[in-house]
Design an enzyme around this catalytic site. Structure first.
Site, PDB file in Angstrom:
ATOM      1  N   HIS A 170      -7.380  -6.038   1.055  1.00  0.00           N
ATOM      2  CA  HIS A 170      -6.172  -5.220   1.291  1.00  0.00           C
ATOM      3  C   HIS A 170      -5.388  -5.696   2.522  1.00  0.00           C
ATOM      4  O   HIS A 170      -4.386  -5.084   2.886  1.00  0.00           O
ATOM      5  CB  HIS A 170      -6.620  -3.757   1.512  1.00  0.00           C
ATOM      6  CG  HIS A 170      -5.549  -2.726   1.303  1.00  0.00           C
ATOM      7  ND1 HIS A 170      -4.977  -2.482   0.073  1.00  0.00           N
ATOM      8  CD2 HIS A 170      -4.934  -1.855   2.159  1.00  0.00           C
ATOM      9  CE1 HIS A 170      -4.071  -1.509   0.186  1.00  0.00           C
ATOM     10  NE2 HIS A 170      -4.017  -1.126   1.448  1.00  0.00           N
ATOM     11  N   SER A 181       0.839  -1.193   0.000  1.00  0.00           N
ATOM     12  CA  SER A 181       0.000   0.000   0.000  1.00  0.00           C
ATOM     13  C   SER A 181       0.880   1.251   0.000  1.00  0.00           C
ATOM     14  O   SER A 181       1.659   1.435  -0.940  1.00  0.00           O
ATOM     15  CB  SER A 181      -0.963  -0.065   1.193  1.00  0.00           C
ATOM     16  OG  SER A 181      -2.000   0.883   1.049  1.00  0.00           O
ATOM     17  N   ASP A 214     -10.087  -5.570  -3.185  1.00  0.00           N
ATOM     18  CA  ASP A 214      -9.435  -4.591  -2.317  1.00  0.00           C
ATOM     19  C   ASP A 214     -10.346  -3.373  -2.171  1.00  0.00           C
ATOM     20  O   ASP A 214     -10.705  -2.730  -3.155  1.00  0.00           O
ATOM     21  CB  ASP A 214      -8.095  -4.195  -2.948  1.00  0.00           C
ATOM     22  CG  ASP A 214      -7.215  -3.365  -2.036  1.00  0.00           C
ATOM     23  OD1 ASP A 214      -7.746  -2.466  -1.346  1.00  0.00           O
ATOM     24  OD2 ASP A 214      -6.001  -3.611  -2.030  1.00  0.00           O
TER      25      ASP A 214
END
Lengths: 276, 276
Positions: free
Chosen positions: B254, B146, B222
């Site tokens: 995620h 991320s 996600d």
């Protein structure tokens, strides 16, 4: 039952569920890992994990690394919380009594008796719930860590025929002889040590009605060794001729880093019994 | 440097260290996994992990399951914190700015400039520190998740020759085009978008001075896909002829459950470059 989390994991799915338990009289949460085989609709054996002091259902599912092995072996893995919880449930400020510290017994003493019925919950209600709601067979394995290792050993010994395999990491093997166990069992079961010995693996081994082989891993750098006393289990199994594989690991402590390091072998141990 | 945790793990040792950083002007914590080969005294390549928003050094080391693969491949794995921290360090009440959200840049704006120098810290100070204090070679890989995926891609692109391999899970590939990045880069670097594009992987690909192959895994379920935009990275790599393996995984979200599911392949990707 209400699903409150779901995450794809190693081709299967890690879920968290909440349900109203009649054993504990409160909402209980549990982790359920469904391997790829279960998502394809196959019925799979179920491996139950019992966590240690202070844990919820989250510790095991986030830290133990069991999903990859459960996926490979086609096992459902169920990880309940370690006690009843909530505002109406008795508690104690100490970490080793009350919420987060159910010790897998049915309490007979106040203020614990109304909700602290973790033996009924894990040995009876939970398997029935899982086998009703998930693609599960009635082949069941049981393992756990520390207080949950105590739970795995004692529930297997107290409920012969209910589990096909059992193992533990760093279990409290003789709660009636160590401070954690004496404190909790006195609170939940009263001051008579005879009641404690009915929930003490070392005391139960002599009268075991089945000879499930025990696989135990223990770190030699475990900071809680005086509460765990693996040598007492070895002596009890030697005396009773009970099959025991006790592995002592230099340098390993009490943490999930230790558990994760030997998880593959525990899941394989259960898979042999549950799918063999 | 002060060691504040150590746990045996897969035959190696997971450690946590604290040190006074001159880049960030505060104490920084980092996870260091030493594989069995390093404990035997062999010098090992180092794989650096950069975490996402809100994370400390703990998230990766407890949840990603990297240790077993690092042990097998003989890699040291270093996981720094995601920002400077402490009472004297600027912060913001939002989770996506300030402490826990350093974005791997050197801030030029107040109140961030004195401490928020994560690019210097990760690209310069940290490798020098690791190569001085641990049995490490100067073969370095870089990966992250991320915001940390953004860090891995941009630091690799901005510092050619410093890393031999790079990969990412669910990276923010175009921070100058999405809300998380626009907010943080405006705060740290000022309102001119030209400054943001110097820290934007999609913008940097066209001028890349080396062609490190990119391995990117992205979950299709996600919840943050509008912040991640993997299609923009695909288009930029296609236009520039930059080697990219972008794998989209149906059902994955995620979380660290996703990261753990594909960790083996990322560590193997780096091991090929670092030990090949």
């Amino acid at each position: 039952m209400e699903r409150i989390e779901q995450h794809a994991s190693f081709g299967g799915r890690q879920e968290v569920w909440r349900h109203a338990s009649r054993s504990t009289g409160c909402d209980m949460r549990l982790g359920v890992y469904l391997p790829p085989a279960a998502l394809r609709g196959e019925r799979c054996p179920v491996l139950y994990w019992l966590s240690g002091l202070t844990c919820t259902e989250q510790n095991f599912i986030t830290k133990a690394g069991a999903q990859q092995h459960a996926a490979a072996h086609g096992l459902i893995v169920v990880a309940p919380d370690t006690s009843p919880r909530g505002e109406g449930v008795a508690d104690d400020p100490a970490y080793d009594l009350g919420q987060g510290a159910g010790f897998y017994v049915n309490a007979t003493q106040q203020p614990w008796a109304p909700h602290f019925r973790m033996e009924d919950y894990v040995a009876q209600e939970l398997p029935a719930l899982i086998e009703q709601h998930f693609p599960a067979t009635d082949a069941r394995g049981l393992f756990g860590h520390s207080m949950g290792g105590h739970g795995a050993l004692t529930l297997a010994l107290r409920h012969p025929g209910r589990w096909r395999s059992v193992s533990a990491f760093s279990p409290i093997v003789a709660p009636s002889q160590v401070p954690w166990g004496q404190k909790a069992l006195a609170a939940y079961l009263g001051e008579d040590p005879a009641a404690w010995r009915a929930h003490d693996a070392v005391a139960l081994i002599a009268g075991a009605r089945e000879r499930l082989p025990l696989l135990i891993d223990q770190g030699e750098a475990d900071e809680f060794l005086p509460q765990l006393r693996p040598e007492l289990l070895r002596a009890a199994c030697d005396a009773a001729g009970h099959p025991l594989t006790l592995r002592l690991h230099p340098g390993y402590d009490h943490s999930y880093y230790f558990i994760a390091s030997f998880m593959a072998e525990h899941v394989a141990h259960h898979a042999r019994a549950l799918r063999g």
